[in-house]
Design a protein around this motif. Structure first.
Motif, PDB file in Angstrom:
ATOM      1  N   LYS B 734     -11.406  28.823   7.140  1.00  0.00           N
ATOM      2  CA  LYS B 734     -11.186  30.095   7.804  1.00  0.00           C
ATOM      3  C   LYS B 734     -10.088  30.908   7.135  1.00  0.00           C
ATOM      4  CE  LYS B 734     -14.426  29.760  10.643  1.00  0.00           C
ATOM      5  NZ  LYS B 734     -15.594  30.532  10.225  1.00  0.00           N
ATOM      6  N   LEU B 735      -9.385  30.289   6.244  1.00  0.00           N
ATOM      7  CA  LEU B 735      -8.345  30.996   5.503  1.00  0.00           C
ATOM      8  C   LEU B 735      -8.373  30.443   4.087  1.00  0.00           C
ATOM      9  CD1 LEU B 735      -5.869  32.866   5.409  1.00  0.00           C
ATOM     10  CD2 LEU B 735      -4.509  31.019   6.307  1.00  0.00           C
ATOM     11  N   ILE B 736      -8.605  31.328   3.143  1.00  0.00           N
ATOM     12  CA  ILE B 736      -8.773  30.875   1.764  1.00  0.00           C
ATOM     13  C   ILE B 736      -7.821  31.649   0.864  1.00  0.00           C
ATOM     14  CG2 ILE B 736     -10.386  30.666  -0.171  1.00  0.00           C
ATOM     15  CD1 ILE B 736     -12.656  30.589   1.787  1.00  0.00           C
ATOM     16  N   GLY B 737      -7.114  30.954   0.034  1.00  0.00           N
ATOM     17  CA  GLY B 737      -6.351  31.615  -1.016  1.00  0.00           C
ATOM     18  C   GLY B 737      -7.191  31.572  -2.276  1.00  0.00           C
ATOM     19  N   LEU B 738      -7.482  32.723  -2.815  1.00  0.00           N
ATOM     20  CA  LEU B 738      -8.426  32.769  -3.925  1.00  0.00           C
ATOM     21  C   LEU B 738      -7.749  33.364  -5.147  1.00  0.00           C
ATOM     22  CD1 LEU B 738     -11.476  32.268  -4.524  1.00  0.00           C
ATOM     23  CD2 LEU B 738     -11.829  34.664  -4.024  1.00  0.00           C
ATOM     24  N   GLN B 739      -7.995  32.735  -6.257  1.00  0.00           N
ATOM     25  CA  GLN B 739      -7.392  33.214  -7.489  1.00  0.00           C
ATOM     26  C   GLN B 739      -8.227  34.356  -8.065  1.00  0.00           C
ATOM     27  OE1 GLN B 739      -7.337  30.401 -10.694  1.00  0.00           O
ATOM     28  NE2 GLN B 739      -5.617  31.426 -11.674  1.00  0.00           N
ATOM     29  N   ARG B 740      -7.547  35.412  -8.415  1.00  0.00           N
ATOM     30  CA  ARG B 740      -8.253  36.516  -9.072  1.00  0.00           C
ATOM     31  C   ARG B 740      -8.277  36.209 -10.563  1.00  0.00           C
ATOM     32  NH1 ARG B 740      -8.407  42.060  -7.813  1.00  0.00           N
ATOM     33  NH2 ARG B 740      -6.737  41.813  -6.319  1.00  0.00           N
ATOM     34  N   VAL B 741      -9.457  36.047 -11.076  1.00  0.00           N
ATOM     35  CA  VAL B 741      -9.581  35.697 -12.479  1.00  0.00           C
ATOM     36  C   VAL B 741     -10.143  36.894 -13.222  1.00  0.00           C
ATOM     37  CG1 VAL B 741     -10.317  33.895 -14.027  1.00  0.00           C
ATOM     38  CG2 VAL B 741     -10.270  33.449 -11.604  1.00  0.00           C
ATOM     39  N   ALA B 742      -9.566  37.169 -14.370  1.00  0.00           N
ATOM     40  CA  ALA B 742     -10.023  38.313 -15.129  1.00  0.00           C
ATOM     41  C   ALA B 742     -11.215  37.947 -16.010  1.00  0.00           C
ATOM     42  CB  ALA B 742      -8.892  38.849 -15.989  1.00  0.00           C
ATOM     43  N   SER B 743     -11.328  36.696 -16.301  1.00  0.00           N
ATOM     44  CA  SER B 743     -12.360  36.255 -17.229  1.00  0.00           C
ATOM     45  C   SER B 743     -13.750  36.414 -16.617  1.00  0.00           C
ATOM     46  CB  SER B 743     -12.118  34.786 -17.560  1.00  0.00           C
ATOM     47  OG  SER B 743     -12.416  34.025 -16.422  1.00  0.00           O
ATOM     48  N   PRO B 744     -14.785  36.232 -17.450  1.00  0.00           N
ATOM     49  CA  PRO B 744     -16.148  36.330 -16.918  1.00  0.00           C
ATOM     50  C   PRO B 744     -16.384  35.383 -15.752  1.00  0.00           C
ATOM     51  CG  PRO B 744     -16.188  36.178 -19.300  1.00  0.00           C
ATOM     52  CD  PRO B 744     -14.769  36.059 -18.892  1.00  0.00           C
ATOM     53  N   ALA B 745     -15.691  34.269 -15.784  1.00  0.00           N
ATOM     54  CA  ALA B 745     -15.867  33.321 -14.688  1.00  0.00           C
ATOM     55  C   ALA B 745     -15.485  33.971 -13.374  1.00  0.00           C
ATOM     56  CB  ALA B 745     -15.013  32.084 -14.931  1.00  0.00           C
ATOM     57  N   GLY B 746     -14.555  34.902 -13.485  1.00  0.00           N
ATOM     58  CA  GLY B 746     -14.109  35.567 -12.276  1.00  0.00           C
ATOM     59  C   GLY B 746     -15.163  36.466 -11.677  1.00  0.00           C
ATOM     60  N   SER B 747     -16.081  36.906 -12.510  1.00  0.00           N
ATOM     61  CA  SER B 747     -17.046  37.869 -11.988  1.00  0.00           C
ATOM     62  C   SER B 747     -17.976  37.238 -10.970  1.00  0.00           C
ATOM     63  CB  SER B 747     -17.834  38.479 -13.141  1.00  0.00           C
ATOM     64  OG  SER B 747     -18.694  37.500 -13.672  1.00  0.00           O
ATOM     65  N   SER B 748     -18.297  35.971 -11.181  1.00  0.00           N
ATOM     66  CA  SER B 748     -19.172  35.336 -10.202  1.00  0.00           C
ATOM     67  C   SER B 748     -18.430  35.193  -8.880  1.00  0.00           C
ATOM     68  CB  SER B 748     -19.622  33.971 -10.708  1.00  0.00           C
ATOM     69  OG  SER B 748     -18.611  33.022 -10.501  1.00  0.00           O
ATOM     70  N   MET B 749     -17.134  35.002  -9.034  1.00  0.00           N
ATOM     71  CA  MET B 749     -16.335  34.899  -7.820  1.00  0.00           C
ATOM     72  C   MET B 749     -16.318  36.235  -7.090  1.00  0.00           C
ATOM     73  SD  MET B 749     -12.428  33.938  -7.764  1.00  0.00           S
ATOM     74  CE  MET B 749     -11.960  35.609  -8.014  1.00  0.00           C
ATOM     75  N   LEU B 750     -16.155  37.292  -7.876  1.00  0.00           N
ATOM     76  CA  LEU B 750     -16.144  38.614  -7.262  1.00  0.00           C
ATOM     77  C   LEU B 750     -17.504  38.928  -6.670  1.00  0.00           C
ATOM     78  CD1 LEU B 750     -14.072  40.454  -9.942  1.00  0.00           C
ATOM     79  CD2 LEU B 750     -13.360  39.707  -7.679  1.00  0.00           C
TER      80      LEU B 750
END
Lengths: 451, 889
Positions: B734-750
């Protein structure tokens, strides 16, 4: 929103990626407000079959069949035995010992057919080493037989004894079958529909092709029975043909070409040459009167009785629509490769004086204002088609991260979707579930005699 | 039972309450006694007129040689006892006419008979000394002792008479458990001793027999020598029978008594062959008291086992002469009871000491608190600390830690003593603890990030002020505030570090002596692995993957590897793999005793009332210590910003109070804090997105206190996630700390962020924005007013807690109101819905606040129907379709 997350400070909303439609987050008519994710499969889940009021089975490319309880989300049985992907699954209800018993019939690429007892998880019957893998199954409840369609049509009885089979035709086997009156079966084989006649009167049961209907120009993708007198087929190039179930004559022929949408020849709609897949009829569904066709990434609703188009939407999804369904309450549901399930409502078009909702021709809408349908879409002059209605998006279900292969409705209790991301999701009406939980709570309270 | 001439109830010669005549004549129960000792700064301390500073536990023995003597105190700190005369008090408590078990030759029986007597429990008072005691008498068997028994007693000594009287039941059950443990160990040791004695006797008999035969041949039948020898032989024979009978009696004890199942473990233990641990122990005695002539009947200590050959026992010839009673050295308590059991008992006593630490009214309050919160199980899981674990078997942190110690330390300690050849003493044990303790302190001090540091300092200063005014409490409080910095009480705290330290020591020793590799790899994994694995055992798999994106399938022992890099353990734990055979056996033994603790712990807990505060402190210390250890194991990343979570460790009120400070900062900094809190309270997962781990963790830490049903170990919070999440994760966290990644890997996260945007609220800490549904209402405004006057984190936490409690109460009301939910007719959904809505409106909640109540209510229902923690994967995930807005500062 995406840009916003990426760090842009620009106004949010207008950057929604090229969605065909965006309904936004406010969906008052969408009653599915609770979900449960069911994990268990290791590969694409392709088939869902309802067993009874609370159980269903799921099967897919991992060769496993799992039986679930839709109320609790509990996995009841695992049916393991197939070594390759499952190509067809159907429920088979028969009377045994005075009461109806439902079993599951599965066909797999490993060229076996199996009958499973979903109560115990036992493989009751199995046939292996078939000449070809079976692509479709059909149960004839009236004569207590079942058919398998691969390269040939085989007729089986309940004890898995082969009764008879058709002559081998060609490499392209039977891809779909429907039962017709008078012990006839329509089978789709590539571009033609073959009518098989099953003769039960002879001492030896036999099945033979009586008629070849070769009116389709392209591969037949789907074949359904509409009612006792009609069945329909849809082909890869967008032909929808309605057939008479008795004399196998064409009752209606619709070629769905989006650029020449029925009743509207306006050149402005022309979008240039379309790819074949964009009008391929992937799925047909019918409630006896209305036929819903999944055409490319659009939806097409046809009234089989009136022989007329009811409503359509060229772009209903971002990607091909894989499965559709007509719900009892007049809603249409569709799922697509884009991973979403959308719920549509057939609405009467507003009066001509008012600007029509953009919903009608999706491709003209400017989409993306989050939470709002674009209002400034050009007005279409489509109102000359009498009785034409529009498909309005009233809600979408987002959860899967892969193509949603199909769904199964348990009425108001739940909707189950299966997907290429190996997951099943049970969608429920949160308010209803909450009330049910309250009832359960008070029941337990009563049992416990208070807190 | 009570044989003391000075039983408390009868002696009240200076009751200070009576010295004051109340003019208003209040009823006695309302009268507040004035404190007579005006010089003392702390009016609450009861010990001011006693000669000791706080309550302690005393173990005494009535020695047959020197009379009553004190053996040890818990805590083992001379300051505690002060000028209090332990010898005198031992005399007092041992002088109670304790009906010891009679051992000897009962009439009609030719062999000595062991009596398995119940312990006696007495309350004693010495009003002159200002000391009152709960005294628990027990007897232990000793082959060398008079009548085979040695009377001991354990006493809980307090200056507060009422504490003893009113906590009698709890004390009694606690001490009974400890006594049971001691006696179990004693039976085992006694049986071993008997076996050895029997071997000696049989050997002696064979020697005598041979000699007799020889003499018969040489000197004829009736020489005096031969007769003498024959008599001697007969005596030996008789002695053998007696000892056999004793052995039979002692080994048949459990069956006879039909005690708890765990005792059967001891039974097994007893029957097993000689344990090296005993031989080590006995070896120590051998070093000091290996006299050539030992009593024929009453001594058999002269064993000749050497550490080199621990498994074979060479029988000794027993001389006929009986030694003088005062010549021999009596066994110590530890030798009597088998050191593993002894240490286990000490741990139990330590727990008891902690449990009853502090003022009576405090103990009372926490007991009442516990009693009440047990009744609130239905809703307390939402925002309150999970207490179930205190009651449910084996879960207690304190005792769990104790388990660790008993499980690992004894073999190691015995190892040390084996290797160094020195008798093991409690001192060495303590120093070990201290070493480890100090090292860990440094570790944990380095740990916390800036926010927590400031938090700590503030807390410290607050508490430092308190310290001066709190008297007997003070040391506790400062410990609490300073965390591991406290220098005192090494015995009580930092149990994990014990393990650590011992590991270090033993492995170093190991190097010196350089034993060649032994085959028992897996047994040796024990030391390194046991606490590791053990630590992980209780972790949900879900949590395992948490820290820095560990994967589910990660094998458990794996995380051990990084442990070597950044810990106090300088030696690789693997070096422990090379170990001599004894350890394996030791370990096996430790295992069996471990099971004992497990069960006895389970039995003990429900009856005992745990002092919540001290409990917290213990836990906190334990946590801090284990925090470090688990860092070693869990965290591969270099970032060591102390997160409030360490997986597998319960989240405590203490942590939440600290979180209160961060929360206070959060609501002051972010004007949209209310919306974020609304997200959490209404069950919408809040994703804290940021590129800096420290900042994200800090925010997660701050928001932690608002997460309903956070779970015992904070399962519903994921403080730092660097991969993209799935729908199932939203269901779980219910509470997540998420790393903002600039790399392409981050895009799937976004992508997943945008895809699931309808289910989440996104707090972007880099851009200071929040995207979530709007909240319009006053409720959360009260909870998170950014102009709040509250200055202190803990105060703010309590403020929030009280608001949340109100919410919980309303949710309870809403959930359990029949008329709201039950349909009047069969198909009555609509009316139920409207009744629900109206009910909440009547309670004064807006539409959004109703969602909070509804969410809490669903949690309550789920918890009530399915029980806690069950089917986390099947947890419901409900959401609502509402438009999100973007909030900026």
């Amino acid at each position: 929103m995406l840009r916003w997350i990426l760090g842009g400070r620009g106004p949010q909303g207008a950057v929604e990626k090229s969605a065909a439609l965006c309904i936004g987050e406010e969906q008052p008519k969408n009653c599915f407000t609770e979900l449960q994710v069911l994990k268990g499969h290791f590969d694409i889940v392709r088939f869902l079959v309802q067993i009874d009021d609370f159980r269903f089975a799921s099967a897919g490319d991992d060769g496993m069949v799992l039986v679930w309880n839709v109320q609790t989300g509990e996995r009841l049985v695992e049916l393991r035995g197939h070594t390759q992907q499952i190509t067809a699954m159907i429920s088979y209800t028969f009377i045994k010992g005075g009461k109806a018993h439902t079993a599951l019939l599965t066909a797999s690429s490993d060229r076996t057919l199996s009958l499973w007892d979903p109560d115990t998880g036992n493989r009751v019957q199995t046939v292996s080493d078939l000449q070809s893998s079976v692509k479709c199954l059909l149960v004839l409840n009236s004569v207590d037989l079942w058919l398998s369609g691969g390269n040939e049509l085989c007729v089986w009885n309940r004890d898995f004894q082969l009764q008879c089979k058709s002559v081998h035709h060609r490499d392209t086997g039977i891809s779909a079958m429907v039962e017709l009156p008078k012990n006839c079966i329509a089978a789709a084989m590539d571009k033609e529909i073959v009518i098989f006649k099953l003769s039960l009167s002879d001492p030896e049961m036999s099945v033979f092709a009586t008629r070849h209907l070769a009116d389709h120009q392209d591969t037949i993708r789907t074949l359904i029975s509409i009612n006792d007198s009609l069945f329909a087929s849809g082909s890869h190039n967008g032909e929808l043909i309605l057939w008479d179930a008795l004399d196998w004559t064409i009752q209606a022929y619709e070629l769905i070409l989006w650029e020449e949408a029925p009743g509207d020849g306006q050149s402005e709609i022309r979008m240039g040459q379309q790819k074949q897949t964009e009008m391929s009829i992937q799925h047909l569904t019918s409630d006896g009167e209305l036929v819903v066709a999944a055409v490319g990434s659009g939806l097409y609703v046809y009234n089989a009785v009136m022989k007329m188009v009811v409503a359509y939407r060229k772009i209903a999804h971002d990607s091909d629509v894989l499965h559709t369904m007509l719900l009892d309450n007049g809603l249409v549901m569709s799922c697509s490769e884009d991973g979403s399930v959308r719920i549509w409502e057939l609405q009467d078009l507003p009066l001509a004086a008012e600007p029509a909702s953009s919903g009608f021709f999706g491709m003209f809408g400017t989409f993306g204002r989050s939470g709002k349908q674009a209002a400034g879409a050009p007005v279409k002059k489509l109102l000359d088609v009498p009785g034409l209605r529009s498909l309005e998006l009233i809600g979408d279900l987002i959860g899967h991260s892969g193509a949603v292969q199909m769904f199964l409705s348990f009425g108001e209790r739940a909707l189950v979707t299966c997907s290429a991301d190996h997951l099943l999701i049970v969608w429920k009406d949160g308010e209803r579930e909450s009330q049910l939980r309250s009832l359960a709570l008070f029941e337990k309270l009563e049992e416990m005699q208070g807190l | 039972m009570i044989g003391s001439p000075d039983v408390v109830a009868l002696t009240k010669d200076d009751d200070f309450g009576d010295s004051y005549q109340d003019p208003c004549l209040l009823p006695e129960e309302f009268s507040v006694p004035l404190f007579p000792h005006a010089t003392n700064a702390n009016p609450w301390t009861k010990t001011s007129y006693a000669k000791f500073s706080k309550d302690f536990i005393l173990i005494s023995e009535f020695s047959e040689q020197v009379g009553p003597q004190p053996l040890l105190t818990i805590p083992d700190d001379p300051k505690v006892c002060g000028t209090f005369d332990l010898n005198y008090f031992s005399l007092r408590i041992m002088s109670v006419d304790y009906q010891a078990s009679f051992v000897g030759h009962p009439p009609g029986s030719s062999y000595p008979k062991l009596n398995f007597v119940e312990d006696s429990k007495v309350v004693l008072g010495d009003s002159k000394e200002g000391a009152f005691a709960y005294v628990h008498h027990l007897t232990l068997y000793d082959l060398e002792a008079r009548g085979f028994v040695r009377p001991f007693c354990m006493a809980y000594i307090s200056a507060d008479e009422r504490k003893i009287m009113q906590q009698f039941q709890q004390l009694s059950s606690g001490f009974s458990k400890a006594s049971e443990c001691l006696k179990s160990g004693n039976r085992k040791a006694f049986a071993n001793e008997l076996e050895k004695k029997l071997k000696d006797l049989e050997y002696t008999r064979s020697v005598l027999h041979k000699e007799t035969e020889m003499q018969k041949i040489n000197t004829g039948c009736y020489s005096t020598q031969v007769i003498e020898k024959a008599n001697e032989l007969a005596n030996v024979e008789k002695s053998i029978y007696e000892h056999r009978d004793l052995l039979r009696q002692i080994t048949s004890y459990p069956n006879k008594k039909g005690r708890d199942a765990h005792i059967n473990d001891h039974d097994h233990v007893q029957i097993e062959p000689e344990k090296p641990i005993d031989s080590n122990m006995l070896d120590n005695t051998t070093l000091t008291s290996n006299h050539s002539s030992n009593g024929r009947d009453k001594s058999s200590t002269d064993t000749d086992t050497s550490p080199q050959k621990p498994s074979s026992y060479t029988p000794q010839l027993i001389k006929a002469k009986s030694a003088k009673c005062f010549d021999k050295r009596l066994k110590t308590l530890e030798e009597l009871c088998d050191s593993a059991f002894f240490h286990q008992t000490l741990d139990q006593l330590n727990v008891i000491e902690k449990m009853f630490r502090g003022d009576l009214c405090f103990i009372y309050t926490s007991q009442i608190d516990r009693g009440l919160s047990i009744k609130q199980k239905i809703t307390s899981f939402l925002f309150e600390e999970e207490r179930d674990w205190e009651e449910e078997g084996g879960g207690s942190r304190n005792l769990y830690e104790a388990n660790h110690t008993t499980r690992i330390a004894p073999p190691l300690i015995s190892q040390i003593s084996t290797l160094s050849g020195e008798p093991m003493s409690l001192d060495s044990y303590v120093t070990c603890v201290e070493i480890g303790h100090n090292k860990l302190e440094i570790e944990s001090l380095e740990g916390p990030p800036e926010s927590s540091t400031s938090d700590i300092t503030q807390e410290t200063s607050e508490d430092a002020v308190d310290t001066e005014t709190k008297g007997s409490f003070s040391s506790d409080r400062s410990i609490e505030a300073l965390g591991n910095v406290s220098p005192a009480n090494p015995d009580g705290f930092g149990r994990r570090s014990t393990n650590e330290a011992c590991t270090v020591t033993s492995s170093e020793e190991q190097e010196v002596t350089s034993y060649s590799g032994a085959p028992e790899r897996d047994a040796d994994m024990s030391t390194a692995d046991v606490f590791e694995a053990d630590n992980l055992v209780q972790i949900d798999t879900a949590c395992c993957m948490g820290q820095d994106g560990f994967i589910y399938e990660e094998p458990l022992p794996e995380p051990l590897q990084p442990c070597c890099d950044d810990t106090v353990v300088k030696q690789e734990p693997l070096s422990l793999l090379h170990r001599d055979p004894p350890l394996q056996v030791d370990y096996v033994f430790g295992e069996s005793s471990q099971t004992v603790v497990g069960t006895s712990v389970g039995l003990m807990l429900p009856e005992l009332n745990i002092n919540a505060l001290s409990d917290d402190m213990v836990r906190m210390n334990v946590e801090d210590a284990s925090d470090t250890t688990s860092y070693m194991s869990m965290s591969t990343s270099s970032d060591r910003a102390a997160s409030p979570f360490t997986y597998g460790i319960p989240i405590t009120v203490k942590q939440k109070k600290k979180a209160g400070h961060s929360a206070l900062r959060f609501i002051r900094q972010y004007p949209f804090a209310q919306q974020a809190i609304y997200c959490l309270l209404s069950g919408r997962t809040l994703v804290v997105l940021g590129s800096e781990e420290g900042t994200v963790r800090k925010l997660v830490n701050a928001l932690l206190i608002f997460v309903p049903n956070i779970g015992k170990y904070g399962e519903t919070v994921q403080p730092w996630l660097s991969s993209s999440f799935q729908l199932t994760d939203l269901q779980r966290w219910k509470l997540i700390g998420l790393q903002r990644v600039a790399s392409p890997a981050g895009s799937s996260m976004l992508h997943s962020l945008s895809r699931y945007s309808r289910y989440i609220g996104i707090l972007d800490c880099d851009n200071k924005t929040l995207r979530c549904p709007p909240y319009k209402g006053t409720l959360i405004n009260q909870m998170a007013d950014h102009r709040t006057q509250i200055k202190r984190g803990s105060t703010y936490y309590l403020h929030v807690q009280s608001m949340l409690t109100q919410l919980t109460a309303k949710a309870f009301l809403y959930t359990f109101c029949h008329h709201v939910h039950l349909p009047i007719t069969a198909d009555d959904r609509g009316s139920v819905t409207s009744r629900r809505t109206n009910f909440l409106l009547q309670l004064g909640y807006t539409e959004e606040e109703s969602k909070i109540i509804q969410f809490l209510s669903e949690l309550v229902k789920h918890h009530f129907l399915q029980g806690p923690l069950k089917g986390l994967g099947q947890a419901l995930f409900s959401y609502s379709y509402s438009t999100s807005y973007l909030y900026k500062i």
